[in-house]
Design a protein around this motif. Structure first.
Motif, mmCIF file in Angstrom:
data_model
loop_
_atom_site.group_PDB
_atom_site.id
_atom_site.type_symbol
_atom_site.label_atom_id
_atom_site.label_comp_id
_atom_site.label_asym_id
_atom_site.label_seq_id
_atom_site.Cartn_x
_atom_site.Cartn_y
_atom_site.Cartn_z
ATOM 1 N N TRP A 36 0.876 -1.174 0.000
ATOM 2 C CA TRP A 36 0.000 0.000 0.000
ATOM 3 C C TRP A 36 0.908 1.217 0.000
ATOM 4 N N THR A 37 0.656 2.136 -0.922
ATOM 5 C CA THR A 37 1.430 3.371 -0.984
ATOM 6 C C THR A 37 0.529 4.536 -0.610
ATOM 7 N N VAL A 38 0.963 5.286 0.384
ATOM 8 C CA VAL A 38 0.271 6.513 0.780
ATOM 9 C C VAL A 38 1.017 7.663 0.112
ATOM 10 N N GLU A 42 -1.068 12.754 0.804
ATOM 11 C CA GLU A 42 -1.969 12.221 1.826
ATOM 12 C C GLU A 42 -1.329 12.158 3.216
ATOM 13 N N ILE A 43 -0.039 12.389 3.299
ATOM 14 C CA ILE A 43 0.650 12.248 4.585
ATOM 15 C C ILE A 43 0.146 13.231 5.635
ATOM 16 N N LEU A 46 -2.918 11.684 6.992
ATOM 17 C CA LEU A 46 -2.563 10.510 7.787
ATOM 18 C C LEU A 46 -2.087 10.924 9.173
ATOM 19 N N LEU A 76 -7.067 3.293 7.433
ATOM 20 C CA LEU A 76 -6.862 4.161 6.274
ATOM 21 C C LEU A 76 -8.180 4.448 5.566
ATOM 22 N N ILE A 81 -8.018 8.090 3.799
ATOM 23 C CA ILE A 81 -6.638 8.239 3.339
ATOM 24 C C ILE A 81 -6.497 7.450 2.038
ATOM 25 N N THR A 83 -4.896 5.502 -0.978
ATOM 26 C CA THR A 83 -3.719 4.658 -1.155
ATOM 27 C C THR A 83 -3.729 4.046 -2.540
#
Length: 91
Positions: A36-38, A42-43, A46, A76, A81, A83
């Motif tokens: 999973w890539t955030v 989006e950080i 998060l 998430l 969030i 991903t």
């Protein structure tokens, strides 16, 4: 295994690999890999959802280590969030 890193673009990449009898009972194969890539955009969301500032990897580790790691995906999604997800089944 489960790892979380920051890639060259600043995105958080959470990678997991499960294997063995339990995976075979659920998926019919003995190995399951996923990532999973955030995205970097989006950080901030998060960190807000985690109630943290600064180091997102430490905040994730604090909240989702060990048995709690299985709760990450639901967290998430519940917090909106975004991903990018990848997975592979097979030996």
């Amino acid at each position: 295994s489960l790892t979380a890193t920051i890639d060259s673009n600043g995105a958080i990449v959470v990678q997991g690999r499960d294997f063995g009898d339990g995976v075979e009972r659920i998926f019919g194969v003995r190995e399951y890999e996923w990532a999973w890539t955030v995205p970097v955009t989006e950080i901030p969301a998060l960190l807000h959802a985690l109630g943290a500032t600064g180091d997102a990897l430490s905040a994730l580790a604090s909240r989702f280590s060990g048995e709690r790691a299985a709760d990450l995906g639901q967290f998430l999604e519940a917090n909106g969030i975004a991903t990018e997800r990848w997975s592979r089944l097979g030996d």
